[in-house]
Structures are given as C-alpha cells and as structure tokens.
Design a protein around this motif. Structure first.
Motif, mmCIF file in Angstrom:
data_model
loop_
_atom_site.group_PDB
_atom_site.id
_atom_site.type_symbol
_atom_site.label_atom_id
_atom_site.label_comp_id
_atom_site.label_asym_id
_atom_site.label_seq_id
_atom_site.Cartn_x
_atom_site.Cartn_y
_atom_site.Cartn_z
ATOM 1 N N ILE A 1 0.847 -1.192 0.000
ATOM 2 C CA ILE A 1 0.000 0.000 0.000
ATOM 3 C C ILE A 1 0.881 1.239 0.000
ATOM 4 O O ILE A 1 1.797 1.366 0.816
ATOM 5 N N ARG A 2 0.604 2.141 -0.889
ATOM 6 C CA ARG A 2 1.331 3.412 -0.910
ATOM 7 C C ARG A 2 0.653 4.401 0.025
ATOM 8 O O ARG A 2 -0.577 4.568 -0.006
ATOM 9 N N LEU A 3 1.436 5.031 0.879
ATOM 10 C CA LEU A 3 0.901 6.067 1.766
ATOM 11 C C LEU A 3 0.558 7.299 0.948
ATOM 12 O O LEU A 3 1.407 7.842 0.239
ATOM 13 N N THR A 4 -0.697 7.738 1.025
ATOM 14 C CA THR A 4 -1.146 8.907 0.277
ATOM 15 C C THR A 4 -1.823 9.882 1.223
ATOM 16 O O THR A 4 -2.195 9.546 2.352
ATOM 17 N N GLU A 5 -2.009 11.103 0.745
ATOM 18 C CA GLU A 5 -2.679 12.122 1.550
ATOM 19 C C GLU A 5 -4.102 11.701 1.891
ATOM 20 O O GLU A 5 -4.572 11.872 3.004
ATOM 21 N N GLU B 1 8.804 14.044 8.887
ATOM 22 C CA GLU B 1 8.255 13.652 10.191
ATOM 23 C C GLU B 1 6.736 13.511 10.105
ATOM 24 O O GLU B 1 6.152 12.590 10.688
ATOM 25 N N LYS B 2 6.085 14.389 9.358
ATOM 26 C CA LYS B 2 4.633 14.280 9.169
ATOM 27 C C LYS B 2 4.282 12.996 8.420
ATOM 28 O O LYS B 2 3.292 12.324 8.738
ATOM 29 N N VAL B 3 5.099 12.647 7.422
ATOM 30 C CA VAL B 3 4.879 11.405 6.677
ATOM 31 C C VAL B 3 5.035 10.209 7.608
ATOM 32 O O VAL B 3 4.239 9.266 7.581
ATOM 33 N N ARG B 4 6.067 10.248 8.459
ATOM 34 C CA ARG B 4 6.290 9.145 9.403
ATOM 35 C C ARG B 4 5.111 8.980 10.349
ATOM 36 O O ARG B 4 4.656 7.857 10.613
ATOM 37 N N ILE B 5 4.575 10.092 10.839
ATOM 38 C CA ILE B 5 3.440 10.038 11.772
ATOM 39 C C ILE B 5 2.209 9.471 11.082
ATOM 40 O O ILE B 5 1.499 8.624 11.626
ATOM 41 N N ARG B 6 1.940 9.938 9.849
ATOM 42 C CA ARG B 6 0.779 9.406 9.115
ATOM 43 C C ARG B 6 0.964 7.932 8.807
ATOM 44 O O ARG B 6 0.027 7.137 8.893
ATOM 45 N N LEU C 1 6.013 -0.697 7.998
ATOM 46 C CA LEU C 1 6.096 0.632 7.395
ATOM 47 C C LEU C 1 7.530 0.852 6.952
ATOM 48 O O LEU C 1 8.467 0.711 7.739
ATOM 49 N N ILE C 2 7.706 1.179 5.667
ATOM 50 C CA ILE C 2 9.043 1.465 5.139
ATOM 51 C C ILE C 2 9.061 2.919 4.674
ATOM 52 O O ILE C 2 8.313 3.306 3.782
ATOM 53 N N LEU C 3 9.904 3.718 5.307
ATOM 54 C CA LEU C 3 10.033 5.128 4.964
ATOM 55 C C LEU C 3 11.419 5.371 4.390
ATOM 56 O O LEU C 3 12.424 5.210 5.077
ATOM 57 N N ASN C 4 11.463 5.737 3.110
ATOM 58 C CA ASN C 4 12.746 6.001 2.463
ATOM 59 C C ASN C 4 12.452 6.630 1.108
ATOM 60 O O ASN C 4 11.304 6.922 0.792
ATOM 61 N N HIS C 5 13.479 6.803 0.297
ATOM 62 C CA HIS C 5 13.264 7.328 -1.049
ATOM 63 C C HIS C 5 12.432 6.329 -1.854
ATOM 64 O O HIS C 5 12.500 5.123 -1.625
#
Length: 283
Positions: free
Chosen positions: A15-19, A70-75, A98-102
């Motif tokens: 799943i891609r994290l989106t707004e 940081e906002k992306v990480r929280i969401r 959850l994977i947060l990176n480029h």
C-alpha cells in the motif's frame, strides 16, 4: 493425518501512503486471507522527501524537509496501527510493516519481501507516472509472483469460480492462467477471449488449444473472438468481463516493451488503471 494446506497460504499487500489514505488492496487481501488462515504481510511504502542540492539546502530547506518527513512518518505509523487493528478485528494472522525512504528504495524493499509469498495484492494506479505505477511495474517484473490488482467497483470473490482470460497466446498469458488455477482451485468456468486490434494473433497459440488443456483440469471453457472495432482492447475485455459476471480477469502483462506501454499506453496499463473487475496478471 496431515492438515490440508491451502495453495494460497501467504499474501503480500503493498500500500502506498497517500494524503487521502484510500486503498482497497487491503480489503481484497483480507477477504482472501481470512477464510484460508493465510498469513498476510502488509507493507506500507512511504516516500520521503530529499534536500535538493543547493547552497541554501543545508541551512534553509533541510529543516522544512525534515518537518515534511516527520509528518509522513506520523501518518504512516497511524495507518500501520489502523491496519493492525483491522487484521485483529478480522481474525487475520498478519504482519504490518512501514518502510520510509526514497521512493525507489521503499518500492524495491517491499517487492523483495513479497517474493516469499504466493500472491501480491496492489491498488490500481491512478494515472501514468503515479507512484502506484512504479510499485506495480516493480512488483510485476521483479517479485516473481502473480499480481492481483484490486478495483474499487468489485470486491475480490473469496472463491472465484468464473474467469475471463485475455488470451494472446503468449507465455505471459499462459503463466497467468496457470497461476490463477493453482491459487484458486475453485475456478469452474473460463471464457477464453481473443481480441483483434492490438496485435497480430495469426501465429499465436489458438485459444482452442488452451481450452483443451483446461478441460483436462475439469474447467468448463468457452471461446470468444471479439473485435475492438476502434475501441481499445482493454475496454473490450473489461466490458466483456462485466457482462459475463466474471469474478476475475486473467491476463499476461505487457505485450509490448515496458517503456512503450508506459509511455504510449497498452492493454496492461489500461486495465491496471481502469478495470472494473479484479485483475490477475503475470509476467
């Protein structure tokens, strides 16, 4: 006596994290996993921003980028916890990561994890060059697994019985059919559809040969040869699947080169973006 193991014993859902936070891939993955007691790996990919290379990057832009990330990480953390709760509520044995990176790194990592599962479930890309497009391309070419594209209009059947096969005689299409039958032994009926208009099918393996093969497996088959008649092949297949009340469209991915399809369109791109019926594709 040993316990009978389902052919679909583990799934990966990316799943891609989106707004907007909308996804139906998790819905279909849970639908398939819950009754089979299958393990579900949900990977949320969150792309972080980078500081542009410039003289003012370190002093002025860097704090702004850090705040965005940081906002992306929280969401992302909130979505991960929401999905864990959903799995608990539906009685699904699963893991949420959850994977947060480029964007290229998170996509590659998610697909690498998916190789140790039976099926990858993804959302439909919204448009060309959508990040979901990148995930779909990476998963299709590098996971080694069949891909189920979840659609908004129709939930995936727990035990699909009727499929429409988009048949062009290719090895990719043959692999997709084999994957569908292996994963879903509930399939009873298959309509093998060839559509004139996108490519020359004169030298392709006839659908009748595939029909004989499926008959040996106890699957009732019918053959249909359709003409695009100025309409796109993808819309012809999708419309036919809707009228046939199919549970699933099965097809091989990318009849043309990857670059040509993504730049100029093609059946794979059109159906992954716009199908109304769940789509199983293989490469």
């Amino acid at each position: 006596m040993s316990r009978r193991i389902s052919p679909l014993s583990s799934l990966s859902c990316i799943i891609r994290l989106t707004e907007e936070g909308s996804s139906v891939a998790d819905r279909d993955a849970i639908t398939l996993a819950a009754p089979r007691d299958a393990h579900l790996l949900v990977t949320i990919v969150a792309a972080k921003a980078s500081v542009p290379f410039s003289p003012i990057g370190a002093g002025y832009v860097a704090p702004m980028v850090e705040e965005i990330n940081e906002k992306v990480r929280i969401r992302g953390a909130a979505l991960a916890e929401s999905l864990r709760e959903k799995l608990r509520r539906d009685g699904v044995n699963g893991t949420v990561r959850l994977i947060l990176n480029h964007v290229d790194i998170v996509t590659e990592e998610a697909v690498r994890l998916a190789r140790a599962t039976d099926l990858v479930v993804l959302d439909q890309p919204g448009a060309a060059l959508d990040t979901k497009d990148l995930i779909l391309e990476e998963a299709l070419f590098h996971s080694g697994r069949p891909i189920l594209v979840a659609v908004t209009r129709k939930t995936m059947a727990v035990h699909p019985r009727r499929i429409v096969v988009g048949w062009d005689g290719s090895a990719h299409a043959a692999r997709a059919v084999g994957d569908a039958l292996a994963l879903f032994p509930s399939i009873e009926m298959a309509e093998i559809v060839s559509v004139d208009g996108e490519k020359d099918l004169s030298n392709a393996l006839p659908g009748a040969d595939l029909a004989r093969h499926l008959a040996h497996k106890g699957v009732t088959t019918t053959l249909a040869s359709l003409s695009a008649r100025g309409t796109s092949v993808g819309s012809v297949l999708d419309g036919h699947a809707i009228r046939a009340d199919a549970d699933l469209i099965v097809m091989g991915g990318f009849g043309h080169s990857r670059l040509r399809e993504f730049l100029f369109g093609g059946v794979t791109v059109e159906l992954t973006e716009g199908a109304s019926v769940p789509l199983l594709i293989a490469y």
